[in-house]
Scaffold this motif. Structure first.
Motif, PDB file in Angstrom:
ATOM      1  N   TYR A 148       0.787  -1.126  -0.028  1.00 25.77           N
ATOM      2  CA  TYR A 148       0.021   0.072   0.099  1.00 25.77           C
ATOM      3  C   TYR A 148       0.907   1.295   0.013  1.00 25.77           C
ATOM      4  CZ  TYR A 148      -4.172  -2.848   1.182  1.00 25.77           C
ATOM      5  OH  TYR A 148      -4.946  -4.006   1.217  1.00 25.77           O
ATOM      6  N   THR A 180      -6.094 -15.306   0.644  1.00 23.96           N
ATOM      7  CA  THR A 180      -7.027 -14.402   0.061  1.00 23.96           C
ATOM      8  C   THR A 180      -8.467 -14.727   0.026  1.00 23.96           C
ATOM      9  OG1 THR A 180      -6.207 -15.141  -1.966  1.00 23.96           O
ATOM     10  CG2 THR A 180      -4.872 -13.455  -1.101  1.00 23.96           C
ATOM     11  N   ASN A 226     -17.557  -7.651   2.821  1.00 25.14           N
ATOM     12  CA  ASN A 226     -17.971  -8.543   3.830  1.00 25.14           C
ATOM     13  C   ASN A 226     -16.863  -8.757   5.036  1.00 25.14           C
ATOM     14  OD1 ASN A 226     -15.945  -9.938   2.867  1.00 25.14           O
ATOM     15  ND2 ASN A 226     -17.131 -11.943   2.229  1.00 25.14           N
ATOM     16  N   TYR A 227     -16.128  -7.763   4.924  1.00 23.29           N
ATOM     17  CA  TYR A 227     -15.107  -7.573   5.960  1.00 23.29           C
ATOM     18  C   TYR A 227     -14.737  -6.373   6.521  1.00 23.29           C
ATOM     19  CZ  TYR A 227     -10.546  -8.385   8.520  1.00 23.29           C
ATOM     20  OH  TYR A 227      -9.595  -8.357   9.518  1.00 23.29           O
ATOM     21  N   LEU A 248      -4.091  -3.219  13.703  1.00 23.90           N
ATOM     22  CA  LEU A 248      -5.572  -3.554  13.746  1.00 23.90           C
ATOM     23  C   LEU A 248      -6.229  -3.751  15.076  1.00 23.90           C
ATOM     24  CD1 LEU A 248      -7.808  -5.023  12.054  1.00 23.90           C
ATOM     25  CD2 LEU A 248      -6.543  -7.262  12.684  1.00 23.90           C
ATOM     26  N   ASP A 272     -12.299  -5.618  14.351  1.00 23.87           N
ATOM     27  CA  ASP A 272     -12.930  -5.989  12.815  1.00 23.87           C
ATOM     28  C   ASP A 272     -14.213  -6.633  13.151  1.00 23.87           C
ATOM     29  OD1 ASP A 272     -10.763  -8.795  11.924  1.00 23.87           O
ATOM     30  OD2 ASP A 272     -11.959  -8.842  13.555  1.00 23.87           O
ATOM     31  N   ARG A 293     -17.297  -8.849  10.424  1.00 26.48           N
ATOM     32  CA  ARG A 293     -17.650  -9.561   9.096  1.00 26.48           C
ATOM     33  C   ARG A 293     -18.993  -9.443   9.162  1.00 26.48           C
ATOM     34  NH1 ARG A 293     -13.067 -12.116   7.884  1.00 26.48           N
ATOM     35  NH2 ARG A 293     -11.869 -12.682   9.941  1.00 26.48           N
ATOM     36  N   MET A 352     -13.743  -4.432   2.467  1.00 26.16           N
ATOM     37  CA  MET A 352     -12.929  -5.554   1.635  1.00 26.16           C
ATOM     38  C   MET A 352     -14.184  -6.661   1.453  1.00 26.16           C
ATOM     39  SD  MET A 352     -10.058  -7.931   2.766  1.00 26.16           S
ATOM     40  CE  MET A 352      -9.585  -9.349   1.698  1.00 26.16           C
ATOM     41  N   ALA A 398     -14.236 -10.492  -0.423  1.00 19.78           N
ATOM     42  CA  ALA A 398     -13.438 -11.898  -0.464  1.00 19.78           C
ATOM     43  C   ALA A 398     -12.484 -11.722  -1.603  1.00 19.78           C
ATOM     44  CB  ALA A 398     -14.189 -13.055  -0.275  1.00 19.78           C
ATOM     45  N   GLY A 399     -10.974 -12.014  -1.339  1.00 19.97           N
ATOM     46  CA  GLY A 399     -10.290 -11.938  -2.797  1.00 19.97           C
ATOM     47  C   GLY A 399      -9.874 -10.672  -3.045  1.00 19.97           C
ATOM     48  N   THR A 400     -10.206  -9.441  -2.594  1.00 15.87           N
ATOM     49  CA  THR A 400      -9.844  -8.239  -3.116  1.00 15.87           C
ATOM     50  C   THR A 400      -8.801  -7.897  -1.901  1.00 15.87           C
ATOM     51  OG1 THR A 400     -11.698  -7.099  -2.325  1.00 15.87           O
ATOM     52  CG2 THR A 400     -11.786  -8.254  -4.552  1.00 15.87           C
ATOM     53  N   ALA A 401      -8.433  -6.230  -2.110  1.00 13.43           N
ATOM     54  CA  ALA A 401      -7.829  -5.658  -1.228  1.00 13.43           C
ATOM     55  C   ALA A 401      -8.737  -4.618  -0.370  1.00 13.43           C
ATOM     56  CB  ALA A 401      -6.845  -4.614  -2.148  1.00 13.43           C
ATOM     57  N   LEU A 402      -8.092  -4.323   0.722  1.00 14.46           N
ATOM     58  CA  LEU A 402      -8.809  -3.607   1.611  1.00 14.46           C
ATOM     59  C   LEU A 402      -8.868  -2.155   0.913  1.00 14.46           C
ATOM     60  CD1 LEU A 402      -6.601  -4.464   4.643  1.00 14.46           C
ATOM     61  CD2 LEU A 402      -9.074  -4.815   4.592  1.00 14.46           C
ATOM     62  N   PHE A 452      -9.460   1.884   2.224  1.00  8.89           N
ATOM     63  CA  PHE A 452      -9.445   2.522   3.201  1.00  8.89           C
ATOM     64  C   PHE A 452     -10.346   3.874   3.180  1.00  8.89           C
ATOM     65  CE2 PHE A 452      -6.497   0.416   6.155  1.00  8.89           C
ATOM     66  CZ  PHE A 452      -5.705  -0.311   5.491  1.00  8.89           C
TER      67      PHE A 452
END
Lengths: 114, 111
Positions: free
Chosen positions: A35, A97, B31-32, B46, B49, B51, B93, B95-99, B101
């Motif tokens: 990032y 992931t 979902n997160y 962190l 968090d 879900r 985020m 699933a499977g992608t980036a955060l 912000f």
């Protein structure tokens, strides 16, 4: 257990040069994400690697590249540095992931381009 | 793609008061939702968090609530202390992608 480690912590480069930033994830974590955080903003996603394969790429020019090694450590490379590349570069480590998993950040590399 | 809005950008409270930071997100598939605390010169830490299958989560003085219908989530800090002073970031985020912000909230707790 060691957390996410990044090196170097600070770096000063001249416009046009290239830079390599390094990251070691938490032991057992197979995913590393990079990032960029400019002053006063939230981190912006650059790359994600999982099991040595690129799994995602943010909206950054081709001057930015990365790779992940067999030991899951990672490098971020930036070519032809611009003044606007000055930022805190953060590496995040997570276990995988496939779902939303916790991401833990290193302390970052402060890059200054002059 | 996902877009996360965070408010307020700055928040000043007296020690012992509560602090609330709110975020909205645009992607209904997210979902997160983690929250990070960043102190000067350090990377984001962190702190809690949640879900999408949970409406509320609490950890000592910190709680997070999620309203999936309205697509917003909030961080609540009770009994604030000077060491809570920092920049707080929400993220979303799928699933499977980036955060993705938010832009951050600078919290100042005065004693």
């Amino acid at each position: 257990d060691a957390g996410v480690t990044q090196s170097p912590t600070h770096l000063i480069k001249t416009r046009g040069q290239h830079v390599t930033l390094r990251c070691s994830p938490i032991s057992g974590h197979k995913s590393v994400s990079w990032y960029q955080q400019v002053l006063g903003q939230g981190p912006q996603f650059i790359f994600q690697y999982y099991e040595k394969e690129e799994r995602g790429r943010g909206n950054f020019p081709d001057r930015f590249s990365a790779r992940q090694f067999p030991n899951y450590s990672s490098e971020l490379n930036v070519n032809a540095l611009l003044l606007g590349d000055s930022a805190l570069y953060l590496c995040a480590s997570s276990s995988g992931t496939s779902r939303g998993t916790e991401a833990f950040f290193g302390q970052g590399t402060r890059l200054t381009v002059v | 793609g996902e877009n996360v809005e965070q408010h307020p950008s700055t928040l000043s409270v007296q020690e012992g008061d509560s602090a609330v930071i709110k975020c909205t997100y645009s992607d209904s598939a997210s979902n997160y939702f983690p929250w990070y605390k960043q102190e000067l010169g350090k990377g984001p830490q962190l702190i809690i968090d949640i879900r999408s299958n949970v409406g509320e989560k609490k950890d000592q003085r910190i709680a997070v609530t999620l309203n999936k219908t309205a697509k917003h989530f909030s961080l609540h800090i009770t009994e604030t202390q000077p060491e809570d002073s920092a920049v707080y970031f929400c993220a979303a985020m799928r699933a499977g992608t980036a955060l993705i912000f938010g832009k951050g909230t600078t919290l100042s707790v005065s004693s």
